[in-house]
Design a protein around this motif. Structure first.
Motif, PDB file in Angstrom:
ATOM      1  N   VAL A  81       0.859  -1.191   0.000  1.00  0.00           N
ATOM      2  CA  VAL A  81       0.000   0.000   0.000  1.00  0.00           C
ATOM      3  C   VAL A  81       0.889   1.234   0.000  1.00  0.00           C
ATOM      4  N   THR A  82       0.584   2.178  -0.853  1.00  0.00           N
ATOM      5  CA  THR A  82       1.333   3.438  -0.920  1.00  0.00           C
ATOM      6  C   THR A  82       0.503   4.551  -0.300  1.00  0.00           C
ATOM      7  N   PHE A 101       4.251   0.896   1.991  1.00  0.00           N
ATOM      8  CA  PHE A 101       4.280  -0.103   3.052  1.00  0.00           C
ATOM      9  C   PHE A 101       4.105  -1.488   2.431  1.00  0.00           C
ATOM     10  N   GLU A 102       4.899  -2.435   2.900  1.00  0.00           N
ATOM     11  CA  GLU A 102       4.811  -3.805   2.398  1.00  0.00           C
ATOM     12  C   GLU A 102       3.953  -4.658   3.344  1.00  0.00           C
ATOM     13  N   GLY A 138       5.562  -2.424   7.967  1.00  0.00           N
ATOM     14  CA  GLY A 138       6.928  -2.044   7.635  1.00  0.00           C
ATOM     15  C   GLY A 138       7.019  -1.300   6.317  1.00  0.00           C
ATOM     16  N   PRO A 139       7.611  -0.101   6.302  1.00  0.00           N
ATOM     17  CA  PRO A 139       7.800   0.629   5.046  1.00  0.00           C
ATOM     18  C   PRO A 139       8.979   0.069   4.261  1.00  0.00           C
ATOM     19  N   ARG A 140       8.994   0.330   2.968  1.00  0.00           N
ATOM     20  CA  ARG A 140      10.083  -0.158   2.128  1.00  0.00           C
ATOM     21  C   ARG A 140      11.378   0.583   2.420  1.00  0.00           C
ATOM     22  N   PRO A 145      11.625   8.247  12.949  1.00  0.00           N
ATOM     23  CA  PRO A 145      10.481   7.794  13.759  1.00  0.00           C
ATOM     24  C   PRO A 145       9.250   8.687  13.641  1.00  0.00           C
ATOM     25  N   ASP A 146       9.447   9.999  13.611  1.00  0.00           N
ATOM     26  CA  ASP A 146       8.287  10.890  13.520  1.00  0.00           C
ATOM     27  C   ASP A 146       7.605  10.783  12.159  1.00  0.00           C
ATOM     28  N   GLN A 147       8.394  10.622  11.080  1.00  0.00           N
ATOM     29  CA  GLN A 147       7.807  10.462   9.755  1.00  0.00           C
ATOM     30  C   GLN A 147       7.087   9.120   9.623  1.00  0.00           C
ATOM     31  N   LEU A 148       7.674   8.087  10.182  1.00  0.00           N
ATOM     32  CA  LEU A 148       7.039   6.773  10.146  1.00  0.00           C
ATOM     33  C   LEU A 148       5.703   6.799  10.874  1.00  0.00           C
TER      34      LEU A 148
END
Length: 259
Positions: A81-82, A101-102, A138-140, A145-148
């Motif tokens: 998902v993007t 995100f995977e 989990g992102p690619r 941390p704040d952006q995640l």
């Protein structure tokens, strides 16, 4: 005559041995079932999506071997998902950044018989991914941390807005001390694929028994044929859709001209 007797004796021995093996297998199976601390099942293992599908409910029911808390975790098929963030530049809102995100569950729901913080700790919640704060997304790419947290919250919010992630915990109802049940609702836009319905028995803050039951969500009928055709023959489907739109527009214009 003696040969016949010997043959009959051997046949009887084989039958006795086979019966004994079957009896032992049955006793072992019964003992295994009896030893299970939690047993659960679904009212249906298939959700058939037809043209008029508007959503449905599936009942999960089960039993435990004694007192304890029950958590139900339903996870849909995982796909990438993007998530895109829009920013206003020169008075125009445009997509400024995106994060992919995977392995994101297409559907996610948790139901318990009481609030999670009353009977289980965070390590167990994280290990079994119970509750949205503990869902592993989990992102690619590596993110601060704040952006995640920002993009992760946006992803969950979008899924909740679509009705695919639960906003609150579902309710597991106990019928006595051992029997329990809960209703799992699937909206009209539920994605197709294989779902895992996991039932967890928790005692003294630890999972002592678990059972995973598969659930299939599939398109059937004419809508399934159209879906398969569009996926397997995208070029032909696109041309047919354009021709159909042109024909519909021409037909509507002809009708209005006659009127």
């Amino acid at each position: 005559m003696s040969a016949v007797r010997k043959g009959a004796g051997r046949l009887w021995s084989v039958r006795v041995a086979g019966g004994l093996v079957g009896l032992l297998a049955g006793v072992f199976l019964a003992a295994t079932v009896w030893a299970q601390q939690l047993v659960a099942d679904l009212s249906s293992h298939l959700i058939a999506i037809t043209t008029g599908f508007t959503g449905t409910e599936v009942v999960l029911f089960g039993t435990t071997d004694g007192a304890g808390d029950v958590a139900i975790v339903v996870t849909g098929p995982r796909t990438p998902v993007t998530v895109r963030r829009k920013e206003r530049i020169a008075g125009i809102w445009i997509n400024a950044r995106s994060v992919r995100f995977e392995q994101v569950p297409g559907y996610y729901m948790v139901a318990t018989n009481r609030p999670l913080d009353q009977f289980v700790g965070r390590p167990v919640l994280e290990r079994h991914q119970i509750g949205l704060p503990n869902l592993q997304l989990g992102p690619r790419e590596q993110l601060a941390p704040d952006q995640l947290a920002l993009f992760r919250s946006a992803l969950i919010r979008n899924k909740q807005r679509a009705g695919l992630y639960g906003i609150t915990l579902g309710q597991v109802a106990f019928l006595g001390e051992r029997l329990f049940r809960t209703n799992i609702y699937f909206p009209a836009n539920v994605p197709t694929g294989l779902y895992n319905v996991e039932a967890l028995l928790i005692r003294d803050g630890e999972v002592v028994s678990a059972q995973t039951t598969p659930l299939v969500v599939s398109k059937v009928g004419f809508s399934a044929e159209i879906y398969d055709f569009a996926r397997n023959q995208p070029m032909i489907y696109g041309v047919a859709a354009v021709i159909g739109a042109i024909a519909a527009g021409w037909l509507a214009g002809a009708i209005f001209r006659r009127v």
